[in-house]
Design a protein around this motif. Structure first.
Motif, PDB file in Angstrom:
ATOM      1  N   MET A   1       0.859  -1.171   0.000  1.00  0.00           N
ATOM      2  CA  MET A   1       0.000   0.000   0.000  1.00  0.00           C
ATOM      3  C   MET A   1       0.903   1.231   0.000  1.00  0.00           C
ATOM      4  SD  MET A   1      -3.272   0.905   2.470  1.00  0.00           S
ATOM      5  CE  MET A   1      -3.858  -0.758   2.457  1.00  0.00           C
ATOM      6  N   ALA A   2       0.620   2.175  -0.868  1.00  0.00           N
ATOM      7  CA  ALA A   2       1.429   3.388  -0.986  1.00  0.00           C
ATOM      8  C   ALA A   2       0.894   4.479  -0.065  1.00  0.00           C
ATOM      9  CB  ALA A   2       1.435   3.873  -2.429  1.00  0.00           C
ATOM     10  N   THR A   3       1.758   5.423   0.240  1.00  0.00           N
ATOM     11  CA  THR A   3       1.391   6.566   1.073  1.00  0.00           C
ATOM     12  C   THR A   3       1.367   7.815   0.208  1.00  0.00           C
ATOM     13  OG1 THR A   3       2.459   5.502   2.964  1.00  0.00           O
ATOM     14  CG2 THR A   3       2.009   7.853   3.156  1.00  0.00           C
ATOM     15  N   PHE A   4       0.401   8.694   0.479  1.00  0.00           N
ATOM     16  CA  PHE A   4       0.204   9.899  -0.316  1.00  0.00           C
ATOM     17  C   PHE A   4       0.044  11.115   0.584  1.00  0.00           C
ATOM     18  CE2 PHE A   4      -1.139   6.332  -2.762  1.00  0.00           C
ATOM     19  CZ  PHE A   4      -0.665   6.595  -4.033  1.00  0.00           C
ATOM     20  N   ALA A   5       0.681  12.208   0.185  1.00  0.00           N
ATOM     21  CA  ALA A   5       0.455  13.510   0.808  1.00  0.00           C
ATOM     22  C   ALA A   5      -0.664  14.177   0.018  1.00  0.00           C
ATOM     23  CB  ALA A   5       1.714  14.358   0.762  1.00  0.00           C
ATOM     24  N   VAL A   6      -1.704  14.578   0.737  1.00  0.00           N
ATOM     25  CA  VAL A   6      -2.862  15.209   0.110  1.00  0.00           C
ATOM     26  C   VAL A   6      -2.968  16.622   0.671  1.00  0.00           C
ATOM     27  CG1 VAL A   6      -5.354  15.084  -0.264  1.00  0.00           C
ATOM     28  CG2 VAL A   6      -4.019  12.966  -0.037  1.00  0.00           C
ATOM     29  N   HIS A   7      -2.897  17.600  -0.218  1.00  0.00           N
ATOM     30  CA  HIS A   7      -2.973  18.999   0.181  1.00  0.00           C
ATOM     31  C   HIS A   7      -4.319  19.565  -0.254  1.00  0.00           C
ATOM     32  CE1 HIS A   7       1.396  19.130   0.939  1.00  0.00           C
ATOM     33  NE2 HIS A   7       1.433  18.271  -0.062  1.00  0.00           N
ATOM     34  N   TYR A   8      -5.083  20.055   0.712  1.00  0.00           N
ATOM     35  CA  TYR A   8      -6.336  20.740   0.418  1.00  0.00           C
ATOM     36  C   TYR A   8      -6.064  22.239   0.479  1.00  0.00           C
ATOM     37  CZ  TYR A   8      -9.228  16.533   1.410  1.00  0.00           C
ATOM     38  OH  TYR A   8      -9.816  15.293   1.401  1.00  0.00           O
ATOM     39  N   SER A   9      -6.597  22.990  -0.469  1.00  0.00           N
ATOM     40  CA  SER A   9      -6.513  24.456  -0.450  1.00  0.00           C
ATOM     41  C   SER A   9      -7.906  25.010  -0.214  1.00  0.00           C
ATOM     42  CB  SER A   9      -5.973  24.987  -1.785  1.00  0.00           C
ATOM     43  OG  SER A   9      -4.645  24.569  -1.981  1.00  0.00           O
ATOM     44  N   TYR A  10      -7.997  25.949   0.725  1.00  0.00           N
ATOM     45  CA  TYR A  10      -9.273  26.561   1.091  1.00  0.00           C
ATOM     46  C   TYR A  10      -9.252  28.049   0.784  1.00  0.00           C
ATOM     47  CZ  TYR A  10      -9.512  22.589   4.430  1.00  0.00           C
ATOM     48  OH  TYR A  10      -9.505  21.360   5.035  1.00  0.00           O
ATOM     49  N   GLY A  11     -10.394  28.551   0.354  1.00  0.00           N
ATOM     50  CA  GLY A  11     -10.597  29.983   0.204  1.00  0.00           C
ATOM     51  C   GLY A  11     -11.801  30.402   1.033  1.00  0.00           C
ATOM     52  N   PRO A  12     -11.951  31.686   1.256  1.00  0.00           N
ATOM     53  CA  PRO A  12     -13.040  32.162   2.104  1.00  0.00           C
ATOM     54  C   PRO A  12     -14.432  31.929   1.513  1.00  0.00           C
ATOM     55  CG  PRO A  12     -11.831  34.011   1.169  1.00  0.00           C
ATOM     56  CD  PRO A  12     -11.074  32.768   0.818  1.00  0.00           C
ATOM     57  N   ALA A  13     -14.550  31.810   0.207  1.00  0.00           N
ATOM     58  CA  ALA A  13     -15.869  31.677  -0.417  1.00  0.00           C
ATOM     59  C   ALA A  13     -16.597  30.399   0.001  1.00  0.00           C
ATOM     60  CB  ALA A  13     -15.739  31.733  -1.936  1.00  0.00           C
ATOM     61  N   LYS A  14     -15.852  29.362   0.374  1.00  0.00           N
ATOM     62  CA  LYS A  14     -16.476  28.084   0.737  1.00  0.00           C
ATOM     63  C   LYS A  14     -16.436  27.806   2.243  1.00  0.00           C
ATOM     64  CE  LYS A  14     -15.766  25.979  -3.750  1.00  0.00           C
ATOM     65  NZ  LYS A  14     -15.234  24.817  -4.484  1.00  0.00           N
ATOM     66  N   ALA A  15     -16.148  28.820   3.038  1.00  0.00           N
ATOM     67  CA  ALA A  15     -16.037  28.637   4.489  1.00  0.00           C
ATOM     68  C   ALA A  15     -17.336  28.130   5.101  1.00  0.00           C
ATOM     69  CB  ALA A  15     -15.605  29.940   5.161  1.00  0.00           C
ATOM     70  N   ALA A  16     -18.459  28.639   4.667  1.00  0.00           N
ATOM     71  CA  ALA A  16     -19.748  28.206   5.225  1.00  0.00           C
ATOM     72  C   ALA A  16     -20.024  26.737   4.901  1.00  0.00           C
ATOM     73  CB  ALA A  16     -20.882  29.083   4.699  1.00  0.00           C
ATOM     74  N   ILE A  17     -19.627  26.300   3.728  1.00  0.00           N
ATOM     75  CA  ILE A  17     -19.794  24.885   3.369  1.00  0.00           C
ATOM     76  C   ILE A  17     -18.928  24.019   4.272  1.00  0.00           C
ATOM     77  CG2 ILE A  17     -19.498  23.151   1.557  1.00  0.00           C
ATOM     78  CD1 ILE A  17     -19.898  25.458  -0.482  1.00  0.00           C
TER      79      ILE A  17
END
Length: 96
Positions: A1-17
């Protein structure tokens, strides 16, 4: 099984979601951590995203299919996702 780095990017427009989905997102992360699929996770200090370290079968496609189950991804609460295979040199996560 491989390991992965997953980077999420957030902006203010989706903060409520993200606020609405956060309980489900954290529940999913907790379940997957107990199952050994999510090794670590946490937001960046400046609030612009998060890092997940995950294990998945099937290479990059498998990792992307796995994170598609995250309520943040399914609910379109993340602006961008970057998934990279990652190899540990030192540290606590050893292959089983």
């Amino acid at each position: 099984m491989a390991t992965f780095a997953v980077h999420y990017s957030y902006g203010p427009a989706k903060a409520a979601i993200r606020d609405r989905l956060r309980p489900d997102h954290r529940r999913w992360l907790g379940e997957e951590n107990k199952a050994g699929n999510v090794l670590l996770v946490g937001p960046y200090g400046d609030g612009t995203g998060a890092l997940l370290l995950v294990r998945a079968e099937g290479g990059l496609d498998g990792a992307e299919a796995f994170i598609a189950n995250d309520p943040f991804i399914a609910g379109e609460a993340v602006d961008a996702v970057r998934v990279l295979e990652w190899t540990q040199v030192y540290g606590p996560f050893t292959e089983s």
